[in-house]
Design a protein around this motif. Structure first.
Motif, PDB file in Angstrom:
ATOM      1  N   ARG A   8       0.835  -1.208   0.000  1.00 48.82           N
ATOM      2  CA  ARG A   8       0.000   0.000   0.000  1.00 48.82           C
ATOM      3  C   ARG A   8       0.856   1.238   0.000  1.00 48.82           C
ATOM      4  NH1 ARG A   8      -3.368  -2.947   3.137  1.00 48.82           N
ATOM      5  NH2 ARG A   8      -4.947  -3.753   1.755  1.00 48.82           N
ATOM      6  N   GLN A   9       1.974   1.152   0.673  1.00 50.38           N
ATOM      7  CA  GLN A   9       2.871   2.303   0.693  1.00 50.38           C
ATOM      8  C   GLN A   9       3.474   2.515  -0.689  1.00 50.38           C
ATOM      9  OE1 GLN A   9       5.687   1.657   3.864  1.00 50.38           O
ATOM     10  NE2 GLN A   9       4.002   1.256   5.249  1.00 50.38           N
ATOM     11  N   ASN A  10       3.606   1.425  -1.439  1.00 51.98           N
ATOM     12  CA  ASN A  10       4.202   1.520  -2.761  1.00 51.98           C
ATOM     13  C   ASN A  10       3.254   2.038  -3.827  1.00 51.98           C
ATOM     14  OD1 ASN A  10       6.656   0.594  -1.907  1.00 51.98           O
ATOM     15  ND2 ASN A  10       6.316  -1.511  -2.524  1.00 51.98           N
ATOM     16  N   LEU A  11       1.940   2.062  -3.538  1.00 50.10           N
ATOM     17  CA  LEU A  11       0.946   2.391  -4.559  1.00 50.10           C
ATOM     18  C   LEU A  11       1.203   3.661  -5.352  1.00 50.10           C
ATOM     19  CD1 LEU A  11      -2.443   1.138  -3.155  1.00 50.10           C
ATOM     20  CD2 LEU A  11      -1.292   0.434  -5.227  1.00 50.10           C
ATOM     21  N   PRO A  12       1.596   4.788  -4.683  1.00 47.33           N
ATOM     22  CA  PRO A  12       1.844   6.003  -5.475  1.00 47.33           C
ATOM     23  C   PRO A  12       2.883   5.801  -6.555  1.00 47.33           C
ATOM     24  CG  PRO A  12       1.747   6.558  -3.165  1.00 47.33           C
ATOM     25  CD  PRO A  12       1.709   5.059  -3.251  1.00 47.33           C
ATOM     26  N   GLU A  13       3.759   4.806  -6.376  1.00 42.02           N
ATOM     27  CA  GLU A  13       4.769   4.577  -7.401  1.00 42.02           C
ATOM     28  C   GLU A  13       4.392   3.439  -8.330  1.00 42.02           C
ATOM     29  OE1 GLU A  13       6.707   4.960  -4.059  1.00 42.02           O
ATOM     30  OE2 GLU A  13       6.376   7.024  -4.661  1.00 42.02           O
ATOM     31  N   LYS A  14       3.105   3.196  -8.513  1.00 39.89           N
ATOM     32  CA  LYS A  14       2.649   2.064  -9.327  1.00 39.89           C
ATOM     33  C   LYS A  14       3.237   2.064 -10.736  1.00 39.89           C
ATOM     34  CE  LYS A  14      -1.952   0.543  -8.222  1.00 39.89           C
ATOM     35  NZ  LYS A  14      -3.323   0.599  -8.649  1.00 39.89           N
ATOM     36  N   LEU A  15       3.303   3.243 -11.337  1.00 42.44           N
ATOM     37  CA  LEU A  15       3.826   3.297 -12.686  1.00 42.44           C
ATOM     38  C   LEU A  15       5.340   3.209 -12.652  1.00 42.44           C
ATOM     39  CD1 LEU A  15       1.588   6.108 -14.148  1.00 42.44           C
ATOM     40  CD2 LEU A  15       1.460   3.697 -14.664  1.00 42.44           C
ATOM     41  N   GLU A  16       5.895   2.307 -13.444  1.00 46.26           N
ATOM     42  CA  GLU A  16       7.346   2.115 -13.433  1.00 46.26           C
ATOM     43  C   GLU A  16       8.037   3.219 -14.208  1.00 46.26           C
ATOM     44  OE1 GLU A  16       7.198  -2.694 -13.172  1.00 46.26           O
ATOM     45  OE2 GLU A  16       8.923  -1.671 -13.962  1.00 46.26           O
ATOM     46  N   GLU A  17       9.175   3.623 -13.713  1.00 46.84           N
ATOM     47  CA  GLU A  17       9.945   4.652 -14.394  1.00 46.84           C
ATOM     48  C   GLU A  17      10.823   4.011 -15.459  1.00 46.84           C
ATOM     49  OE1 GLU A  17       8.916   8.211 -12.420  1.00 46.84           O
ATOM     50  OE2 GLU A  17      10.904   8.189 -13.294  1.00 46.84           O
ATOM     51  N   SER A  18      10.666   4.466 -16.688  1.00 46.82           N
ATOM     52  CA  SER A  18      11.543   3.973 -17.739  1.00 46.82           C
ATOM     53  C   SER A  18      12.840   4.786 -17.673  1.00 46.82           C
ATOM     54  CB  SER A  18      10.882   4.153 -19.098  1.00 46.82           C
ATOM     55  OG  SER A  18      10.850   5.522 -19.431  1.00 46.82           O
ATOM     56  N   PRO A  19      13.880   4.362 -18.360  1.00 47.18           N
ATOM     57  CA  PRO A  19      15.150   5.091 -18.328  1.00 47.18           C
ATOM     58  C   PRO A  19      14.987   6.580 -18.662  1.00 47.18           C
ATOM     59  CG  PRO A  19      15.463   3.028 -19.453  1.00 47.18           C
ATOM     60  CD  PRO A  19      13.994   3.125 -19.136  1.00 47.18           C
ATOM     61  N   SER A  20      14.048   6.900 -19.525  1.00 44.88           N
ATOM     62  CA  SER A  20      13.871   8.293 -19.909  1.00 44.88           C
ATOM     63  C   SER A  20      13.173   9.084 -18.812  1.00 44.88           C
ATOM     64  CB  SER A  20      13.044   8.385 -21.193  1.00 44.88           C
ATOM     65  OG  SER A  20      11.739   7.888 -20.944  1.00 44.88           O
ATOM     66  N   GLY A  21      12.648   8.392 -17.785  1.00 50.44           N
ATOM     67  CA  GLY A  21      11.981   9.079 -16.691  1.00 50.44           C
ATOM     68  C   GLY A  21      10.477   9.138 -16.873  1.00 50.44           C
ATOM     69  N   ALA A  22       9.982   8.850 -18.081  1.00 52.45           N
ATOM     70  CA  ALA A  22       8.537   8.895 -18.313  1.00 52.45           C
ATOM     71  C   ALA A  22       7.874   7.702 -17.647  1.00 52.45           C
ATOM     72  CB  ALA A  22       8.271   8.863 -19.818  1.00 52.45           C
ATOM     73  N   GLU A  41       2.813  -8.349 -28.253  1.00 51.02           N
ATOM     74  CA  GLU A  41       4.035  -7.822 -27.664  1.00 51.02           C
ATOM     75  C   GLU A  41       4.498  -6.584 -28.428  1.00 51.02           C
ATOM     76  OE1 GLU A  41       8.192  -9.713 -26.104  1.00 51.02           O
ATOM     77  OE2 GLU A  41       7.702 -10.053 -28.216  1.00 51.02           O
ATOM     78  N   ARG A  42       4.448  -6.682 -29.730  1.00 49.42           N
ATOM     79  CA  ARG A  42       4.862  -5.572 -30.571  1.00 49.42           C
ATOM     80  C   ARG A  42       3.912  -4.383 -30.432  1.00 49.42           C
ATOM     81  NH1 ARG A  42       8.417  -2.766 -31.831  1.00 49.42           N
ATOM     82  NH2 ARG A  42       8.332  -1.631 -33.786  1.00 49.42           N
ATOM     83  N   LEU A  43       2.625  -4.670 -30.406  1.00 45.48           N
ATOM     84  CA  LEU A  43       1.615  -3.619 -30.243  1.00 45.48           C
ATOM     85  C   LEU A  43       1.871  -2.825 -28.969  1.00 45.48           C
ATOM     86  CD1 LEU A  43      -1.803  -5.373 -31.096  1.00 45.48           C
ATOM     87  CD2 LEU A  43      -0.885  -3.361 -32.219  1.00 45.48           C
ATOM     88  N   LEU A  44       2.193  -3.548 -27.906  1.00 42.02           N
ATOM     89  CA  LEU A  44       2.406  -2.906 -26.612  1.00 42.02           C
ATOM     90  C   LEU A  44       3.742  -2.168 -26.558  1.00 42.02           C
ATOM     91  CD1 LEU A  44       0.946  -5.749 -24.372  1.00 42.02           C
ATOM     92  CD2 LEU A  44       0.032  -3.433 -24.585  1.00 42.02           C
ATOM     93  N   LYS A  45       4.777  -2.781 -27.122  1.00 44.82           N
ATOM     94  CA  LYS A  45       6.091  -2.128 -27.104  1.00 44.82           C
ATOM     95  C   LYS A  45       6.070  -0.839 -27.908  1.00 44.82           C
ATOM     96  CE  LYS A  45       9.395  -5.585 -25.751  1.00 44.82           C
ATOM     97  NZ  LYS A  45      10.147  -6.774 -26.173  1.00 44.82           N
ATOM     98  N   SER A  48       4.913   2.107 -26.190  1.00 49.05           N
ATOM     99  CA  SER A  48       5.749   2.458 -25.032  1.00 49.05           C
ATOM    100  C   SER A  48       5.323   1.808 -23.727  1.00 49.05           C
ATOM    101  CB  SER A  48       5.780   3.989 -24.839  1.00 49.05           C
ATOM    102  OG  SER A  48       6.088   4.629 -26.031  1.00 49.05           O
ATOM    103  N   CYS A  49       4.935   0.584 -23.791  1.00 49.96           N
ATOM    104  CA  CYS A  49       4.603  -0.152 -22.574  1.00 49.96           C
ATOM    105  C   CYS A  49       5.697  -1.169 -22.303  1.00 49.96           C
ATOM    106  CB  CYS A  49       3.289  -0.917 -22.723  1.00 49.96           C
ATOM    107  SG  CYS A  49       1.851   0.121 -22.986  1.00 49.96           S
ATOM    108  N   LYS A  50       5.879  -1.436 -21.025  1.00 51.82           N
ATOM    109  CA  LYS A  50       6.751  -2.549 -20.669  1.00 51.82           C
ATOM    110  C   LYS A  50       5.877  -3.799 -20.795  1.00 51.82           C
ATOM    111  CE  LYS A  50       9.285  -4.656 -16.899  1.00 51.82           C
ATOM    112  NZ  LYS A  50       9.611  -4.664 -15.484  1.00 51.82           N
TER     113      LYS A  50
END
Lengths: 213, 144
Positions: A8-22, A41-45, A48-50
């Motif tokens: 629960r404490q981690n929730l605000p950081e749910k979105l992962e930071e990519s190297p670019s910071g986005a 996989e290609r559609l998602l990549k 810009s999704c992990k």
């Protein structure tokens, strides 16, 4: 439960930071078809999704740490998934079975939006999935526009989660009947534009669904 | 051979395949997923399709040889096969599959068998055309 507290404490950081910071969405895709796995996989990549792609519901549960194996259960480095996209027709555990299992879980996993993908436009199937808590039902083949729309929707949802924790929402905006769309109506509309049953996805639909949980 | 000429030939094959209904919009969608980082994506998917579906074709052939006929199994294999056809935009092949499904449902063996021969025909025809198409693109790409 201690593990739950940590998450629960981690929730605000749910979105992962990519190297670019986005902020990057982490999507878990489940499909037994080799060709479909490659395409999704290609559609998602390209959107810009992990991406993590697995071939079965069982593997998906293992990845999430929900397979009952004590060793892989919730811990400090538990996997963060923002969206699950699963094929409906799979041998063994169907996408529907997987959906049910996830929605039966503790609050953290239950909150992960699950989208069902199917090559068959069967209303009873669609209804069942939505009743069970699926966020959307996409007709295959899934298009780039579907993924983009989903991504926007999830990102907005993430922002709203943040807002919810900060301020109370009035009851009146949660359950207005006019915002509840029936899959039958949407599917007629959606067959013209996208492969989604719930199109367009509006924040009010989201909030009224969440208030049911 | 001239680069432009090769590209034009490839483009001609592509338009014909789309115009004549061998391929549909899904193929174009795959092309949109191709970029400089993944320049051979479409060919990779198509190759994967043909490799993977060969297994399904074999299974269906075997199931059609089995006595008694297991129509549930046949329908299941065909469902998987049809799904893959749909994913690469193989329109004509996919449409032939619908007929097979209908015969399966009423347990009409002859109908299934005949339809499947047609499916295999269309499948091979498309394969040859796509092979030529990708070969031309490859040759053109190799010329400066």
């Amino acid at each position: 439960m201690a593990g739950g507290e940590v998450l629960r404490q981690n929730l605000p950081e749910k979105l992962e930071e990519s190297p670019s910071g986005a902020n990057e969405l982490h999507v878990l895709a489940v499909d037994d078809s080799l060709v479909d796995r490659k395409v999704i996989e290609r559609l998602l990549k390209i959107s810009s999704c992990k991406v993590t792609v697995v071939e079965s519901g069982t593997r998906a549960l293992q990845y999430l740490g929900l397979d009952g194996d004590k060793k892989s259960s919730i811990g400090f480095d538990s996997v963060k998934v923002n969206l699950i996209m699963t094929d409906y027709s799979m041998p063994g555990m169907t996408g529907y079975d997987l959906l049910k299992k996830i929605k039966q879980e503790s609050s953290v996993f239950r909150e992960i939006p699950v989208v069902i993908m199917s090559s068959e436009n069967i209303l009873t199937r669609i209804d069942r999935c939505l009743e069970e808590g699926a966020e959307d039902f996409l007709l295959k083949p899934v298009k780039l526009s579907d993924v983009r729309r989903l991504k926007d929707f999830i990102m907005r949802g993430e922002v709203k989660e943040g807002e919810k924790r900060c301020c109370k929402r009035s009851r009146s905006e949660d359950c207005s009947p006019s915002s509840m769309t029936h899959p039958c109506d949407s599917s007629l509309l959606s067959s013209l534009s996208s492969s989604s049953v719930l199109s367009p996805l509006s924040p009010s639909t989201l909030s009224s669904k969440k208030s049911r949980l | 051979m001239d680069k432009v000429r090769l590209q034009r030939e490839a483009a001609f094959i592509r338009s014909s395949l789309l115009d004549q209904g061998y391929l549909d919009e899904q193929f174009i969608q795959l092309e949109e997923l191709q970029d400089n980082d993944n320049p051979n994506f479409v060919e990779e998917v198509v190759t994967l399709f043909y490799t993977d579906s060969a297994r399904l074709i074999y299974n269906i052939d075997q199931a059609l040889l089995s006595n008694p006929t297991d129509f549930t199994k046949l329908d299941d294999y065909m469902h998987q096969f049809k799904g893959s056809c749909s994913s690469i935009g193989a329109k004509k092949v996919k449409n032939e599959c619908n007929g097979f499904g209908e015969y399966c449902e009423v347990q009409n063996y002859d109908g299934c068998f005949r339809t499947f021969q047609q499916i295999k025909q269309e499948y091979i025809t498309l394969k040859k055309k796509l092979e030529t198409y990708f070969q031309l693109l490859k040759e053109a790409a190799q010329i400066k």
